[in-house]
Design a protein around this motif. Structure first.
Motif, PDB file in Angstrom:
ATOM      1  N   ARG A 258      75.713  -3.120  94.694  1.00 56.80           N
ATOM      2  CA  ARG A 258      75.009  -3.563  93.472  1.00 56.80           C
ATOM      3  C   ARG A 258      75.059  -2.456  92.408  1.00 56.80           C
ATOM      4  NH1 ARG A 258      72.206  -8.274  94.312  1.00 56.80           N
ATOM      5  NH2 ARG A 258      71.461  -8.711  96.430  1.00 56.80           N
ATOM      6  N   GLN A 259      74.835  -1.216  92.837  1.00 58.22           N
ATOM      7  CA  GLN A 259      74.881  -0.099  91.902  1.00 58.22           C
ATOM      8  C   GLN A 259      76.265   0.033  91.282  1.00 58.22           C
ATOM      9  OE1 GLN A 259      73.503   3.553  93.800  1.00 58.22           O
ATOM     10  NE2 GLN A 259      71.676   3.472  92.519  1.00 58.22           N
ATOM     11  N   ALA A 260      77.289  -0.084  92.126  1.00 55.42           N
ATOM     12  CA  ALA A 260      78.667   0.044  91.644  1.00 55.42           C
ATOM     13  C   ALA A 260      78.986  -1.026  90.610  1.00 55.42           C
ATOM     14  CB  ALA A 260      79.634  -0.041  92.815  1.00 55.42           C
ATOM     15  N   LEU A 261      78.493  -2.228  90.822  1.00 52.64           N
ATOM     16  CA  LEU A 261      78.759  -3.328  89.900  1.00 52.64           C
ATOM     17  C   LEU A 261      78.132  -3.061  88.528  1.00 52.64           C
ATOM     18  CD1 LEU A 261      80.042  -6.106  89.524  1.00 52.64           C
ATOM     19  CD2 LEU A 261      77.924  -7.131  90.386  1.00 52.64           C
ATOM     20  N   GLN A 262      76.994  -2.372  88.509  1.00 51.45           N
ATOM     21  CA  GLN A 262      76.312  -2.088  87.250  1.00 51.45           C
ATOM     22  C   GLN A 262      76.988  -0.977  86.453  1.00 51.45           C
ATOM     23  OE1 GLN A 262      72.295  -1.200  88.421  1.00 51.45           O
ATOM     24  NE2 GLN A 262      71.791  -3.335  88.928  1.00 51.45           N
ATOM     25  N   THR A 263      77.702  -0.095  87.137  1.00 56.31           N
ATOM     26  CA  THR A 263      78.267   1.088  86.464  1.00 56.31           C
ATOM     27  C   THR A 263      79.787   1.054  86.335  1.00 56.31           C
ATOM     28  OG1 THR A 263      78.354   2.267  88.579  1.00 56.31           O
ATOM     29  CG2 THR A 263      76.356   2.528  87.258  1.00 56.31           C
ATOM     30  N   VAL A 264      80.433   0.067  86.967  1.00 59.18           N
ATOM     31  CA  VAL A 264      81.887   0.059  87.011  1.00 59.18           C
ATOM     32  C   VAL A 264      82.493  -0.285  85.652  1.00 59.18           C
ATOM     33  CG1 VAL A 264      82.179  -2.384  87.596  1.00 59.18           C
ATOM     34  CG2 VAL A 264      83.816  -0.700  88.460  1.00 59.18           C
ATOM     35  N   LEU A 265      83.690   0.229  85.422  1.00 62.09           N
ATOM     36  CA  LEU A 265      84.417  -0.113  84.208  1.00 62.09           C
ATOM     37  C   LEU A 265      84.830  -1.586  84.250  1.00 62.09           C
ATOM     38  CD1 LEU A 265      86.726   3.031  83.931  1.00 62.09           C
ATOM     39  CD2 LEU A 265      84.647   2.557  82.609  1.00 62.09           C
ATOM     40  N   SER A 266      85.013  -2.191  83.094  1.00 55.08           N
ATOM     41  CA  SER A 266      85.325  -3.621  83.031  1.00 55.08           C
ATOM     42  C   SER A 266      86.606  -3.959  83.784  1.00 55.08           C
ATOM     43  CB  SER A 266      85.447  -4.065  81.571  1.00 55.08           C
ATOM     44  OG  SER A 266      86.445  -3.303  80.903  1.00 55.08           O
ATOM     45  N   ASP A 268      87.609  -2.774  86.527  1.00 52.22           N
ATOM     46  CA  ASP A 268      87.371  -2.789  87.971  1.00 52.22           C
ATOM     47  C   ASP A 268      86.233  -3.726  88.366  1.00 52.22           C
ATOM     48  OD1 ASP A 268      89.328  -0.810  88.379  1.00 52.22           O
ATOM     49  OD2 ASP A 268      87.891   0.768  87.844  1.00 52.22           O
ATOM     50  N   ARG A 269      85.717  -4.453  87.412  1.00 54.13           N
ATOM     51  CA  ARG A 269      84.538  -5.287  87.670  1.00 54.13           C
ATOM     52  C   ARG A 269      84.827  -6.400  88.688  1.00 54.13           C
ATOM     53  NH1 ARG A 269      79.675  -5.841  85.663  1.00 54.13           N
ATOM     54  NH2 ARG A 269      78.628  -7.866  85.773  1.00 54.13           N
ATOM     55  N   GLU A 270      85.997  -7.008  88.591  1.00 52.13           N
ATOM     56  CA  GLU A 270      86.324  -8.105  89.506  1.00 52.13           C
ATOM     57  C   GLU A 270      86.348  -7.628  90.956  1.00 52.13           C
ATOM     58  OE1 GLU A 270      89.905 -11.381  90.295  1.00 52.13           O
ATOM     59  OE2 GLU A 270      89.792 -10.282  88.391  1.00 52.13           O
ATOM     60  N   HIS A 271      86.929  -6.460  91.177  1.00 50.01           N
ATOM     61  CA  HIS A 271      86.952  -5.899  92.533  1.00 50.01           C
ATOM     62  C   HIS A 271      85.542  -5.606  93.030  1.00 50.01           C
ATOM     63  CE1 HIS A 271      88.114  -3.499  96.005  1.00 50.01           C
ATOM     64  NE2 HIS A 271      87.352  -2.518  95.554  1.00 50.01           N
ATOM     65  N   ALA A 272      84.704  -5.028  92.169  1.00 50.62           N
ATOM     66  CA  ALA A 272      83.324  -4.710  92.551  1.00 50.62           C
ATOM     67  C   ALA A 272      82.540  -5.977  92.890  1.00 50.62           C
ATOM     68  CB  ALA A 272      82.631  -3.944  91.424  1.00 50.62           C
ATOM     69  N   GLN A 273      82.812  -7.047  92.145  1.00 47.25           N
ATOM     70  CA  GLN A 273      82.145  -8.320  92.434  1.00 47.25           C
ATOM     71  C   GLN A 273      82.561  -8.860  93.804  1.00 47.25           C
ATOM     72  OE1 GLN A 273      83.365 -10.499  88.907  1.00 47.25           O
ATOM     73  NE2 GLN A 273      81.315 -10.316  87.989  1.00 47.25           N
ATOM     74  N   ARG A 274      83.846  -8.714  94.119  1.00 51.11           N
ATOM     75  CA  ARG A 274      84.328  -9.179  95.431  1.00 51.11           C
ATOM     76  C   ARG A 274      83.697  -8.375  96.559  1.00 51.11           C
ATOM     77  NH1 ARG A 274      89.516  -9.372  92.959  1.00 51.11           N
ATOM     78  NH2 ARG A 274      90.110  -7.478  94.093  1.00 51.11           N
ATOM     79  N   VAL A 275      83.565  -7.075  96.356  1.00 49.90           N
ATOM     80  CA  VAL A 275      82.943  -6.222  97.378  1.00 49.90           C
ATOM     81  C   VAL A 275      81.498  -6.639  97.615  1.00 49.90           C
ATOM     82  CG1 VAL A 275      82.161  -3.885  97.920  1.00 49.90           C
ATOM     83  CG2 VAL A 275      84.451  -4.240  96.979  1.00 49.90           C
ATOM     84  N   LEU A 276      80.741  -6.835  96.536  1.00 48.68           N
ATOM     85  CA  LEU A 276      79.347  -7.244  96.671  1.00 48.68           C
ATOM     86  C   LEU A 276      79.248  -8.608  97.330  1.00 48.68           C
ATOM     87  CD1 LEU A 276      76.338  -6.892  96.213  1.00 48.68           C
ATOM     88  CD2 LEU A 276      76.647  -7.777  93.877  1.00 48.68           C
ATOM     89  N   ALA A 277      80.105  -9.536  96.929  1.00 48.16           N
ATOM     90  CA  ALA A 277      80.084 -10.876  97.523  1.00 48.16           C
ATOM     91  C   ALA A 277      80.356 -10.804  99.027  1.00 48.16           C
ATOM     92  CB  ALA A 277      81.120 -11.770  96.843  1.00 48.16           C
ATOM     93  N   GLY A 278      81.279  -9.930  99.411  1.00 49.39           N
ATOM     94  CA  GLY A 278      81.579  -9.767 100.833  1.00 49.39           C
ATOM     95  C   GLY A 278      80.391  -9.216 101.603  1.00 49.39           C
ATOM     96  N   ARG A 279      79.715  -8.220 101.009  1.00 52.32           N
ATOM     97  CA  ARG A 279      78.528  -7.642 101.659  1.00 52.32           C
ATOM     98  C   ARG A 279      77.417  -8.689 101.811  1.00 52.32           C
ATOM     99  NH1 ARG A 279      81.215  -3.537 103.655  1.00 52.32           N
ATOM    100  NH2 ARG A 279      81.748  -1.895 102.159  1.00 52.32           N
ATOM    101  N   LEU A 280      77.220  -9.497 100.768  1.00 50.29           N
ATOM    102  CA  LEU A 280      76.167 -10.521 100.814  1.00 50.29           C
ATOM    103  C   LEU A 280      76.518 -11.618 101.814  1.00 50.29           C
ATOM    104  CD1 LEU A 280      75.344 -10.817  97.008  1.00 50.29           C
ATOM    105  CD2 LEU A 280      73.954  -9.728  98.782  1.00 50.29           C
ATOM    106  N   GLN A 281      77.805 -11.945 101.925  1.00 50.91           N
ATOM    107  CA  GLN A 281      78.224 -12.960 102.886  1.00 50.91           C
ATOM    108  C   GLN A 281      77.968 -12.479 104.315  1.00 50.91           C
ATOM    109  OE1 GLN A 281      79.075 -16.058 102.587  1.00 50.91           O
ATOM    110  NE2 GLN A 281      79.418 -16.308 104.778  1.00 50.91           N
ATOM    111  N   GLU A 282      78.243 -11.204 104.566  1.00 51.85           N
ATOM    112  CA  GLU A 282      77.955 -10.625 105.888  1.00 51.85           C
ATOM    113  C   GLU A 282      76.464 -10.729 106.194  1.00 51.85           C
ATOM    114  OE1 GLU A 282      81.439  -7.184 106.258  1.00 51.85           O
ATOM    115  OE2 GLU A 282      79.393  -6.635 105.724  1.00 51.85           O
ATOM    116  N   ALA A 283      75.654 -10.390 105.201  1.00 60.86           N
ATOM    117  CA  ALA A 283      74.203 -10.457 105.395  1.00 60.86           C
ATOM    118  C   ALA A 283      73.761 -11.889 105.648  1.00 60.86           C
ATOM    119  CB  ALA A 283      73.489  -9.892 104.170  1.00 60.86           C
ATOM    120  N   HIS A 284      74.366 -12.829 104.928  1.00 58.63           N
ATOM    121  CA  HIS A 284      74.003 -14.237 105.090  1.00 58.63           C
ATOM    122  C   HIS A 284      74.288 -14.717 106.511  1.00 58.63           C
ATOM    123  CE1 HIS A 284      73.389 -18.454 104.162  1.00 58.63           C
ATOM    124  NE2 HIS A 284      74.587 -18.730 104.679  1.00 58.63           N
TER     125      HIS A 284
END
Length: 299
Positions: A258-266, A268-284
């Protein structure tokens, strides 16, 4: 409206197209590969090899070989599997942990370097003894399945199924040993977990001995016992009595993503979103199992 296809039903090993393969024609029909083309298929150039973040060498088939490996994996995936195996379609690592909920002692171990430890000879014996293939066909199949005709590759889709069937008798023996002690056992790839009143260091020692007798190894650091009331970690999931929870390490990964998504350059934003989505899917995966457990307990 077109109806969705019903899931393919699994069948006994004896009904597999890989069962009792004899001759070049049957070999080609099952694998869609000409017998005489196999030597070219075995060229090491058909593997992409690299070292991952944990320092492990990954050998992944590519191109033509990847297609053949996928074909073998698909054929093996249609074979009926024992209920204790949770690394199969329809189950997850979280379901594996859920199987061991409750205030009971628990023991676990895992097989060291599972895929690299399954040798070409072990795979050959599997095709001869269990699949009852002709010796020359079994040799070809073992060669195709193994990296440099030595051991199972660490990055192939077929390695999980071939490893299991190569060591099916070992896993069955562990399951029988656990059952005889009044315990229940599950396996998830190379992780073996047993829970029940008799899940003691003595039983853990017996299980490790079985694994060693089948030509594989376990580590002391990965072989653990948990008391009845202890917080237990099973395949990356925390068990607290009748609940499954996310481990702190996964909470931290979500926080950092989540932190990375807030600070990442535009850029790299798509990659950061995929990483967060993957982490949330694991948690789900874990939390959905948790909610199912709570609902069943309230009925």
């Amino acid at each position: 409206m077109t109806q969705s296809k019903s899931p393919r039903k699994r069948y006994p090993l004896e009904r597999s197209p890989l069962y009792r393969l004899h001759g070049k024609a049957q070999f080609k029909k099952a694998l869609c590969v000409d017998w005489d083309a196999v030597p070219r298929l075995l060229d090491v150039k058909h593997y992409r090899v690299w070292t991952n973040d944990k320092g492990r060498e990954i050998q992944a088939p590519q191109g033509w070989l990847a297609q053949v490996h996928k074909r073998i994996e698909q054929l093996l995936a249609r074979i009926e599997l024992p209920s204790y195996l949770y690394s199969q379609k329809g189950h997850s690592y979280a379901d594996n942990a859920k199987f061991h909920l409750g205030n009971t002692p628990l023991i676990k171990t895992d097989i060291s370097r599972f895929y690299p430890s399954v040798t070409r000879q072990m795979v050959f014996r599997m095709f001869v003894d269990d699949f009852e293939c002709a010796v020359d066909v079994a040799r070809r199949l073992a060669d195709i399945c193994c990296y440099k005709q030595a051991h199972l590759p660490t990055g192939s889709p077929l390695s999980g199924r071939v490893a299991f069937f190569s060591k099916r008798r070992m896993f069955d023996e562990i399951a029988r040993t656990a059952c005889s002690a009044g315990c229940k056992m599950s396996a998830y790839i190379d992780d073996v977990t047993v829970s029940g009143e008799s899940a003691t260091k003595t039983l853990l020692g017996k299980i490790r001995q079985i694994i060693h007798q089948h030509g594989l190894r376990t580590k002391n650091s990965k072989s653990k016992t948990f008391a009845r009331e202890a917080i237990k970690m099973v395949t990356g999931v925390v068990i607290v009595r009748d609940e499954v929870r996310l481990p702190n390490a996964r909470h931290r990964k979500i926080f950092l993503a989540r932190q990375a998504l807030q600070t990442v350059l535009s850029a790299d934003r798509e990659h950061a979103q995929r990483v967060l989505a993957g982490r949330l899917q694991e948690a789900h995966q874990v939390l959905s199992v948790r909610s199912e457990t709570q609902e069943s307990g309230s009925k």
